[in-house]
Design an enzyme around this catalytic site. Structure first.
Site, PDB file in Angstrom:
ATOM      1  CB  CYS A   1      -0.906   0.006   1.227  1.00 52.39           C
ATOM      2  SG  CYS A   1      -1.731   1.578   1.519  1.00 52.39           S
TER       3      CYS A   1
ATOM      4  CB  CYS B   1      -6.030   3.426   6.879  1.00 54.43           C
ATOM      5  SG  CYS B   1      -4.955   4.758   6.314  1.00 54.43           S
TER       6      CYS B   1
ATOM      7  CE1 TYR C   1      -1.558  30.041  -6.696  1.00 54.02           C
ATOM      8  CE2 TYR C   1      -0.473  31.449  -5.077  1.00 54.02           C
ATOM      9  CZ  TYR C   1      -0.531  30.917  -6.346  1.00 54.02           C
ATOM     10  OH  TYR C   1       0.423  31.260  -7.261  1.00 54.02           O
TER      11      TYR C   1
ATOM     12  CD  GLU D   1      -9.229  28.403  -5.196  1.00 56.06           C
ATOM     13  OE1 GLU D   1      -8.306  28.433  -4.351  1.00 56.06           O
ATOM     14  OE2 GLU D   1      -9.333  27.503  -6.055  1.00 56.06           O
TER      15      GLU D   1
ATOM     16  CB  CYS E   1       1.811  21.395   0.842  1.00 51.48           C
ATOM     17  SG  CYS E   1       1.334  21.659  -0.860  1.00 51.48           S
TER      18      CYS E   1
HETATM   19  N1  SAH Z   1      -5.444  28.601   1.526  1.00 51.62           N
HETATM   20  C1  SAH Z   1      -6.436  27.571   1.348  1.00 51.62           C
HETATM   21  C2  SAH Z   1      -6.223  26.721   0.115  1.00 51.62           C
HETATM   22  C3  SAH Z   1      -4.839  26.282  -0.205  1.00 51.62           C
HETATM   23  S1  SAH Z   1      -4.691  25.010  -1.410  1.00 51.62           S
HETATM   24  C4  SAH Z   1      -6.545  26.731   2.604  1.00 51.62           C
HETATM   25  O1  SAH Z   1      -5.753  26.873   3.538  1.00 51.62           O
HETATM   26  O2  SAH Z   1      -7.467  25.906   2.669  1.00 51.62           O
HETATM   27  C5  SAH Z   1      -4.284  25.857  -2.855  1.00 51.62           C
HETATM   28  C6  SAH Z   1      -5.478  26.468  -3.556  1.00 51.62           C
HETATM   29  O3  SAH Z   1      -4.970  27.114  -4.737  1.00 51.62           O
HETATM   30  C7  SAH Z   1      -6.531  25.475  -4.045  1.00 51.62           C
HETATM   31  O4  SAH Z   1      -7.800  25.893  -3.610  1.00 51.62           O
HETATM   32  C8  SAH Z   1      -6.440  25.552  -5.575  1.00 51.62           C
HETATM   33  O5  SAH Z   1      -7.686  25.400  -6.216  1.00 51.62           O
HETATM   34  C9  SAH Z   1      -5.911  26.956  -5.792  1.00 51.62           C
HETATM   35  N2  SAH Z   1      -5.158  27.212  -7.033  1.00 51.62           N
HETATM   36  C10 SAH Z   1      -4.385  26.356  -7.733  1.00 51.62           C
HETATM   37  N3  SAH Z   1      -3.796  26.980  -8.770  1.00 51.62           N
HETATM   38  C11 SAH Z   1      -4.209  28.273  -8.723  1.00 51.62           C
HETATM   39  C12 SAH Z   1      -3.933  29.424  -9.530  1.00 51.62           C
HETATM   40  N4  SAH Z   1      -3.126  29.358 -10.581  1.00 51.62           N
HETATM   41  N5  SAH Z   1      -4.512  30.597  -9.184  1.00 51.62           N
HETATM   42  C13 SAH Z   1      -5.338  30.679  -8.108  1.00 51.62           C
HETATM   43  N6  SAH Z   1      -5.637  29.616  -7.327  1.00 51.62           N
HETATM   44  C14 SAH Z   1      -5.089  28.437  -7.619  1.00 51.62           C
END
Ligand code: SAH
Length: 432
Positions: free
Chosen positions: A74, A150, A293, A314, A387
């Site tokens: 896995c 899991c 984002y 976003e 991340c």
């Molecule tokens: N800050 C948020 C989400 C982070 S994840 C939290 O803490 O929950 C990253 C996010 O970026 C996702 O929602 C994804 O849809 C968005 N994303 C990905 N590529 C992007 C882009 N080029 N422009 C704007 N948003 C984007």
């Protein structure tokens, strides 16, 4: 060629990095830092080689018993046999090494933060279905290994998986490709998404009845129609039970979450992380803040409680819709969500006032144009949530060459028992 290797590190995708006595770097699976192994070189490149493990000659002192009873193939986690303190040390070292090697930064990083919930922390599982097996793909394959238990997914999701396995067998359903299970903190609300090419699943009503009667906290069951094998979710959702979303809380704020929207997967570490973001942002009453984002607006709404105005950017429409509803749900009015790619929207704002900018990009990091726009907007502080430390390191190099300094680096163990590590970085503008 057969070689003896000391395993000194791990790659981002969980492979061991070994060194031969004459310094050759060798990549191989199924070993841990601290192991000494015998391996067969199967591919030799100019600067490195790839090998197959033959035998572990001596085990790392940090090896522990693996309590997971799902077969070892896995690919769900990397470190079930590696002690937790050793995992944390490895992650800290990885971040420090990347910042030094890629960003040219020789700085102290803070001790990694973690929560007490080291197991069963994942509030979302994406399980693949093939024949009677439902689980994660084995490493480097598209064959799911049936998940018996899991130790990283939530307990409730494992119970639901077991029941789904039984029901799909009982009713002879073989046209579900993937299953997504999401649960809120304390399992109060649960969502199950069956991802399939077909709109009709025989006996689905019976499956729904039995699932809900066994797990009354299931508030949403959805068929997601997806014919495109390159993506996990298709565009069409058919609600077959309850609503098309579940609610969850982060601290005192409430959030609506849909199948396709991003939500941090480790509830306790998320709270620690958002506290760190708020501390680093150090927002004043009159500040204009950007949350780039922004997903379903989680960070934006915490920032908005302190700032004059917050703009979230976003790309996923459903996330922006959720974000707007979440602002209303929490009676927060000083926030505006803009839909589109950050690299297209942000450059239009370069003449606007920005005091603080928070960025939380996906694993591939920020487009150069996003960083250029931020530098032009010249906020006093940038908080970078990442991340993926490799793309973080690349982007920090660009920022430090453009009038910003890295003040703090806070690693967080968001993804215990995997090689992944989250970071929050505070950057300040030079000559403030
Ligand atoms: N800050 C948020 C989400 C982070 S994840 C939290 O803490 O929950 C990253 C996010 O970026 C996702 O929602 C994804 O849809 C968005 N994303 C990905 N590529 C992007 C882009 N080029 N422009 C704007 N948003 C984007």
């Amino acid at each position: 060629m057969i070689v003896k290797l000391n395993i000194v590190d791990m790659t981002d995708d969980g492979r061991g990095i070994g060194k031969t006595s004459d310094g050759l770097t060798v990549f191989l699976d199924s070993c841990l830092p601290g192991d000494t192994v015998k391996a067969k070189i199967i591919r030799r490149k100019k600067n490195y080689a790839e090998a197959e493990l033959l035998e572990i000659l001596s085990h790392s002192n940090d090896r522990i018993d693996n309590n997971c009873i799902t077969p070892a193939e896995c690919g769900g986690c990397d470190f079930m046999e590696y002690s937790y303190p050793a995992q944390l040390r490895l992650k800290e070292k990885k971040v420090k090494d990347l910042l030094s090697r890629i960003s040219n930064l020789d700085i102290e990083i803070d001790d990694i933060k973690y929560s007490n919930m080291k197991y069963n922390y994942r509030n979302k599982s994406i399980l693949h279905v093939k024949n009677k097996d439902i689980g994660y793909f084995s490493k480097n394959s598209h064959n799911p290994i049936d998940m018996v238990n899991c130790l990283i997914n939530s307990r409730i999701s494992v119970e639901i998986k077991k029941e789904i396995s039984k029901l799909l067998n009982r009713y002879g359903i073989d046209n579900i490709d993937n299953i997504l299970i999401r649960n809120s903190k304390n399992d109060e609300e649960i969502m199950v998404v069956f991802i399939t090419k077909d709109k009709k699943l025989k006996n689905i009503d019976k499956i729904v009845d039995q699932l809900v009667s066994k797990f009354p906290n299931i508030k949403s069951i959805i068929l997601n129609i997806n014919k495109d094998r390159r993506r996990l979710l298709g565009k069409e959702d058919i609600v077959i039970y309850g609503r098309n979303y579940i609610n969850d809380y982060i601290k005192d704020l409430k959030f609506k979450i849909s199948p396709e929207t991003f939500f941090q997967i480790n509830p306790e570490v998320t709270e620690i992380m958002y506290d760190t973001v708020l501390k680093y942002a150090d927002i004043k009453d009159n500040d204009i803040v950007y949350d780039i984002y922004s997903g379903i607006g989680t960070i934006s709404l915490f920032l908005a409680q302190k700032a004059k105005k917050v703009y979230g950017i976003e790309v996923v429409k459903k996330s922006v819709d959720n974000a707007k509803e979440n602002a209303k749900l929490n009676n927060i009015e000083n926030v505006e969500f803009l839909m589109g790619k950050a690299e297209e929207i942000l450059p239009k704002f370069t003449n606007e006032k920005a005091d603080i900018i928070v960025i939380d990009p996906p694993r591939k990091g920020c487009e150069r144009s996003v960083l250029d726009a931020i530098v032009k907007m010249a906020p006093r502080t940038v908080v970078y949530v990442s991340c993926n430390p490799a793309t973080l390191a690349r982007d920090l190099k660009i920022m430090t060459e453009n009038n910003y300094s890295v003040e703090r680096v806070q690693p967080l163990d968001m993804f215990s028992h995997t090689v992944h590590v989250e970071n929050v970085v505070k950057l300040t503008r030079n000559n403030n």
